[in-house]
Design an enzyme around this catalytic site. Structure first.
Site, mmCIF file in Angstrom:
data_model
loop_
_atom_site.group_PDB
_atom_site.id
_atom_site.type_symbol
_atom_site.label_atom_id
_atom_site.label_comp_id
_atom_site.label_asym_id
_atom_site.label_seq_id
_atom_site.Cartn_x
_atom_site.Cartn_y
_atom_site.Cartn_z
ATOM 1 N N LYS A 93 0.699 -0.945 0.012
ATOM 2 C CA LYS A 93 -0.027 0.114 0.033
ATOM 3 C C LYS A 93 0.767 1.079 -0.115
ATOM 4 C CE LYS A 93 -3.712 -2.436 2.254
ATOM 5 N NZ LYS A 93 -3.014 -3.694 2.173
ATOM 6 N N ARG A 94 1.803 1.102 -0.919
ATOM 7 C CA ARG A 94 2.892 2.512 -0.968
ATOM 8 C C ARG A 94 2.246 3.450 -1.657
ATOM 9 N NH1 ARG A 94 5.036 -0.252 2.650
ATOM 10 N NH2 ARG A 94 7.169 -0.875 2.672
#
Length: 274
Positions: A93-94
């Site tokens: 979930k960058r």
């Protein structure tokens, strides 16, 4: 040599093995007597479940929590998955701006530690997706943009049309790519929680060329029978993720993990009438 796109590799494996299951592997240290036991169990579960999985999805947090040793385990897990020809979705979930986003993209979609795909967070704006999408397209990878997550609290920020706006961006990025390549599925996918079955027709229509990653099967309460609307008419275009319900189906019993993976695979096929 031009790399084979992630969507094509995932689709081919899914059709060849008859599975739409994404295997989540999230090792929890408190479940084991030692780190060695954690490592051995995680890799053994991967081997046992691989025949029933279209891809594998390690969640970064559980490996980061183990420090450098955990990141080495993540590398070992990815190497084992590659040896099994199992596509890897890194669930990190960058998301960030400018050069920081580019650095994340280099690390996880281009570098020595890269997976095949990465989950990304669009909260900082549509432009922050560009480095990830470009890296994915250059390297035959994919991104899965958070659109409608599986947790109950998502409504705090994803309501009021926000998810719909993100879906529009995903669709636009995907449309540009499929027009250039002629492929049906793009490298820009979306995370849509399997816990929202009543909305799946809406999201499938809003993002016609996106691979959909549906988390929430098993421990979060989603049911395979409710998920057919996320798929394209030929039964492709989506994978459904289960983690705790497989890896810890019955404590540390590897046979139970394999049986759980097979069961989820069969339930999804039944829902799709395959």
């Amino acid at each position: 040599m031009t790399p084979t796109p992630f969507a094509q590799r995932l689709t081919e494996r899914s059709l060849t093995l008859g599975t739409h299951l994404c295997l989540g592997l999230d090792p929890r240290l408190d479940a084991y007597e030692s780190r060695d036991a954690l490592r051995q169990h995680t890799l053994t579960v991967l081997d046992a479940c691989a025949p029933y999985a279209a891809c594998v999805k390690p969640q970064f947090a559980f490996y980061e929590a183990l420090g450098l040793w955990g990141m080495q385990l993540l590398e070992d897990l990815c190497a084992a998955a590659r040896s099994l020809d199992l596509p890897i979705i890194l669930d990190g979930k960058r998301g960030d701006i400018g050069s920081t986003a580019a650095a994340y993209a280099q690390a996880w979609l281009m570098g020595d530690h890269a997976g095949d795909a990465l989950t990304v967070n669009p909260f900082l704006g549509a432009e922050t997706l560009t480095p990830f999408v470009e890296a994915a397209q250059t390297n035959g990878g994919a991104v899965f943009v958070l659109v409608k997550t599986s947790n109950p609290g998502q409504a705090d920020f994803q309501g009021s049309g926000v998810s719909e706006r993100v879906a529009q961006v995903v669709a636009r990025l995907g449309q540009d790519e499929v027009e250039r390549s002629g492929s049906e599925l793009s490298s820009v996918g979306a995370v849509v929680g399997a816990t929202h079955p009543q909305e799946l027709t809406q999201w499938r229509a809003a993002m016609p060329h996106a691979l959909l990653l549906l988390p929430g099967l098993g421990a979060q309460g989603a049911k395979a029978a409710d998920l057919a609307a996320a798929f394209l008419p030929d039964g492709t275009g989506a994978v459904v993720s289960a983690s705790r319900g497989i890896q810890y189906a019955r404590a540390l019993d590897v046979d139970a993990a394999g049986a759980a993976a097979k069961g989820f695979r069969d339930e999804l096929n039944a829902a799709l009438k395959l």
